[in-house]
Design an enzyme around this catalytic site. Structure first.
Site, PDB file in Angstrom:
ATOM      1  N   HIS A  33      32.565  47.311  46.232  1.00 36.90           N
ATOM      2  CA  HIS A  33      32.585  46.443  47.416  1.00 36.90           C
ATOM      3  C   HIS A  33      31.195  46.396  48.057  1.00 36.90           C
ATOM      4  O   HIS A  33      30.648  45.306  48.314  1.00 36.90           O
ATOM      5  CB  HIS A  33      33.611  46.953  48.429  1.00 36.90           C
ATOM      6  CG  HIS A  33      33.674  46.145  49.687  1.00 36.90           C
ATOM      7  ND1 HIS A  33      34.578  45.121  49.868  1.00 36.90           N
ATOM      8  CD2 HIS A  33      32.939  46.198  50.835  1.00 36.90           C
ATOM      9  CE1 HIS A  33      34.396  44.573  51.058  1.00 36.90           C
ATOM     10  NE2 HIS A  33      33.398  45.209  51.667  1.00 36.90           N
ATOM     11  N   GLU A  34      30.633  47.567  48.309  1.00 38.73           N
ATOM     12  CA  GLU A  34      29.315  47.624  48.936  1.00 38.73           C
ATOM     13  C   GLU A  34      28.223  47.124  47.993  1.00 38.73           C
ATOM     14  O   GLU A  34      27.225  46.554  48.440  1.00 38.73           O
ATOM     15  CB  GLU A  34      29.005  49.059  49.402  1.00 38.73           C
ATOM     16  CG  GLU A  34      30.001  49.630  50.400  1.00 38.73           C
ATOM     17  CD  GLU A  34      30.177  48.764  51.643  1.00 38.73           C
ATOM     18  OE1 GLU A  34      29.251  48.014  51.988  1.00 38.73           O
ATOM     19  OE2 GLU A  34      31.263  48.829  52.253  1.00 38.73           O
ATOM     20  N   HIS A  37      27.788  43.406  48.463  1.00 34.68           N
ATOM     21  CA  HIS A  37      26.923  43.108  49.614  1.00 34.68           C
ATOM     22  C   HIS A  37      25.452  43.355  49.261  1.00 34.68           C
ATOM     23  O   HIS A  37      24.573  42.532  49.559  1.00 34.68           O
ATOM     24  CB  HIS A  37      27.285  44.000  50.807  1.00 34.68           C
ATOM     25  CG  HIS A  37      28.636  43.730  51.406  1.00 34.68           C
ATOM     26  ND1 HIS A  37      29.076  42.465  51.720  1.00 34.68           N
ATOM     27  CD2 HIS A  37      29.634  44.587  51.774  1.00 34.68           C
ATOM     28  CE1 HIS A  37      30.289  42.541  52.258  1.00 34.68           C
ATOM     29  NE2 HIS A  37      30.648  43.809  52.296  1.00 34.68           N
TER      30      HIS A  37
END
Length: 382
Positions: A33-34, A37
């Site tokens: 998820h990170e 980003h």
């Protein structure tokens, strides 16, 4: 002495049985998820200050050649990427800091980028979760194949939805609402999500094809670990004999398509459940938090590594979907602010954004407290 040894053995079993599988699953999901980003931010020319797995004090870490601090923090319940210009881990800006930046600093500041790149950076996290799930599901289908078992009816429960619909032993279900059914498992999964909804079954009965309409009944069932689930039940069973279940090999292209379908199934089921809570069709006691995830991780780990990785894919979809909810503090809340900014031609006022983040924080905290409350009730009942 025996008392202390037994206590130590119980603690060790809990650590290995629950915490380690939980950290394994959560770390995979949070990392990707990170990473979503992070990669899109780098692509957009934003300076990344911190990439953290977990919150709180740093346990260990290192700096890469771009000046990003990669670290593992003490509280392993999530993670964050902090960009240049952020005032906190939630990507909230400081107006004073932004106004005093030099031209060079503004060129790498997240909050000085146009609304399009900012939205892309924020959306990349949930998208990475969906892509991770597709890759995991596709890999499992590629390496383990797809189990298949003819959707044959061997027996029918009395006073069940199947009996009312007119099913007979020997019937073979080939489609539901026009969608092809390839196995008994496919039929079970579809029926389980459609409690109270009339379904049209295409059934092969000997040499003829008949149409039957049945409405699955909502019932509580227990899985092999004793967990209670509310699902739609038709009331038919399938006897399994030696060699009755065939595992079909799947080529990579088909596996990817099956991975997409599996991911969509989790999304559809999750949205339907949440919608059911608001309409009163579902009970909110199935909402779980970290304790529940840890418990399920430990249970699934006893089945095998493949099952644990499958759970990681399901959890990845759930976290990606949760983050898209239009709640300030979550990715979806940021995207909502950016949508308003795109329409207005300018950002919301600092006061409005601050109020939004406070409301979002309150909602997230209430959800966490409610989920933890449910977790404790589940533990007490087990």
């Amino acid at each position: 002495m025996d008392f202390f040894l037994n206590g130590f053995n119980t603690l060790s079993h809990g650590l290995i049985g629950y915490i380690i599988p939980f950290l394994f699953v959560l770390t995979i999901v949070v990392f990707f998820h990170e990473l979503g980003h992070f990669l899109v931010a780098r692509w957009a020319g934003v300076k990344v200050l911190t990439f953290s797995l977990g919150f709180g004090p740093e346990l260990f870490g290192f700096n890469d050649r771009h000046g990003t601090r990669w670290k593992v923090s003490a509280i392993p319940l999530g993670g964050y990427v902090k960009f240049f210009g952020d005032d906190s881990e939630a990507s909230t800006p400081s107006a004073d800091t932004l106004q005093t930046m030099t031209a060079e600093e503004r060129s790498v500041s997240f909050h000085h980028k146009k609304v399009g790149p900012r939205a892309a950076i924020v959306a990349a996290g949930p998208i990475a979760n969906f892509l991770l799930a597709i890759v995991i599901f596709a890999a499992l289908f590629t390496f383990f194949g797809k189990p298949s078992q003819t959707a044959r009816v061997d027996s029918i429960q009395e006073n069940s939805a199947a009996a009312a619909a007119g099913f007979k032993p020997g019937d073979i279900v080939t489609a539901i609402n026009g969608d092809a059914i390839e196995s008994f498992t496919d039929m079970q999964r579809l029926v389980s999500t459609k409690a109270g909804t009339p379904l049209v079954f295409t059934v092969k009965r000997g040499d003829e094809v008949v149409k039957l309409t049945g409405t699955p009944q909502l019932r509580e069932i227990k899985d092999t670990f004793g967990n209670v689930h509310r699902v739609g039940i038709l009331g038919i069973t399938r006897a399994t004999g030696p060699g009755d279940t065939v595992t079909k090999p799947v080529n990579p292209a088909t596996a990817v398509w099956l991975g997409v379908k599996e991911t969509w199934f989790v999304v559809d089921r999750t949205v339907a459940y949440i919608g059911g809570i608001f309409t009163g069709r579902e009970n909110a006691d199935q909402v779980g938090g970290p304790i529940r995830i840890a418990q399920i991780s430990g249970q699934v780990a006893t089945i095998g590594l493949a099952a644990l990785i499958h759970l990681a894919a399901v959890l990845s979809v759930s976290i990606g979907l949760l983050n898209l909810f239009p709640v300030p503090l979550l990715d979806g809340g940021h995207l909502l602010f950016y949508a308003v900014e795109a329409v207005r031609g300018k950002p919301l006022s600092e006061r409005s954004q601050e109020l939004g983040f406070r409301v979002g924080l309150a909602l997230v905290l209430m959800l966490m407290i409610f989920a933890t409350y449910n977790d404790i009730l589940h533990l007490a009942a087990s």
